[in-house]
Design an enzyme around this catalytic site. Structure first.
Site, PDB file in Angstrom:
ATOM      1  N   ASN A  47       0.987   2.505  -6.486  1.00 20.98           N
ATOM      2  CA  ASN A  47      -0.201   2.878  -5.713  1.00 20.98           C
ATOM      3  C   ASN A  47      -0.621   4.316  -5.988  1.00 20.98           C
ATOM      4  O   ASN A  47      -1.815   4.629  -5.996  1.00 20.98           O
ATOM      5  CB  ASN A  47       0.057   2.668  -4.216  1.00 20.98           C
ATOM      6  CG  ASN A  47       0.074   1.197  -3.851  1.00 20.98           C
ATOM      7  OD1 ASN A  47      -0.853   0.454  -4.166  1.00 20.98           O
ATOM      8  ND2 ASN A  47       1.127   0.763  -3.185  1.00 20.98           N
ATOM      9  N   GLY A  52       0.789  -1.220   0.000  1.00 26.07           N
ATOM     10  CA  GLY A  52       0.000   0.000   0.000  1.00 26.07           C
ATOM     11  C   GLY A  52       0.824   1.273   0.000  1.00 26.07           C
ATOM     12  O   GLY A  52       0.254   2.376  -0.036  1.00 26.07           O
TER      13      GLY A  52
END
Length: 199
Positions: A88, A59
């Site tokens: 991301n 993430g």
């Protein structure tokens, strides 16, 4: 910098810091099955005593990476940084200019710390449209040119196009694909090691 004799002496270890996101963090698989762990094994198999540190976080964005990087550089004093970030940011549609600025700063910090930077190129799904995906992907080559970096053109080359090698989300490679990632990274890393005097 890397020592030519590091393979011969345990106390001459060099450090490779892999600094990325879920593509390098063994997402949804055992850590030992991820490409970073397999890269460490490949180095051992080749008789090289380089230590690989996985500083990747699932993430992670380029902004988050930039915030974390100074402590990682101070704590591990890497000889080589494999920088694998931006995916991301791209999936969130963040401006390419801000992504590039963050990547650029991480490159500068790594080089100032005495590390050689290998930049890993990332592509995002084509449904984001060519007006975004084109400049997004191009920034990696542009940064490599600007800073004299060794570039991995696309970390998942030959993998992302094959659904059988991708997890259900279509973004992350499967455990079975991880050795293929190592095969993509390995010759690039070898070229840097040779340039630094490593046999």
């Amino acid at each position: 910098m890397l020592l030519a004799s590091m393979a011969a002496a345990e106390d001459d270890n060099g450090v490779v810091l892999v600094f990325g996101d879920s593509l390098s963090a063994a997402y949804r698989m055992d850590t030992n099955d991820g490409w970073v762990a397999l890269l460490q094994q490949r180095l051992r198999d080749e008789g090289m005593s380089l230590r690989v540190v996985n500083g990747s976080v699932s993430g992670e964005t380029t902004a988050g990476g930039l915030a974390r990087l100074p402590a990682m550089l101070d704590g591990h004093e890497p000889d080589i940084v494999i920088l694998e970030l931006g995916g991301n940011d791209g999936l969130r549609g963040l401006p390419v200019s801000s992504i590039r600025q963050n990547l650029e700063r991480m490159i500068q910090l790594s080089q100032q710390a005495g590390a050689e930077v290998i930049l890993a190129g990332i592509q995002i799904p084509p449904n984001y449209g060519p007006r975004y995906t084109g400049p997004f992907y191009a920034q990696y080559q542009e940064l490599a040119d600007d800073y004299g970096l060794v570039l991995i053109p696309f970390l998942l080359d030959g993998i992302a196009e094959n659904p059988a090698l991708m997890q259900d989300d279509g973004i992350h490679p499967t455990a079975e694909a991880q050795p293929m990632v190592v095969d993509i990274v390995w010759p690039i890393l070898q070229s840097v090691l040779r340039a630094e005097g490593q046999p």
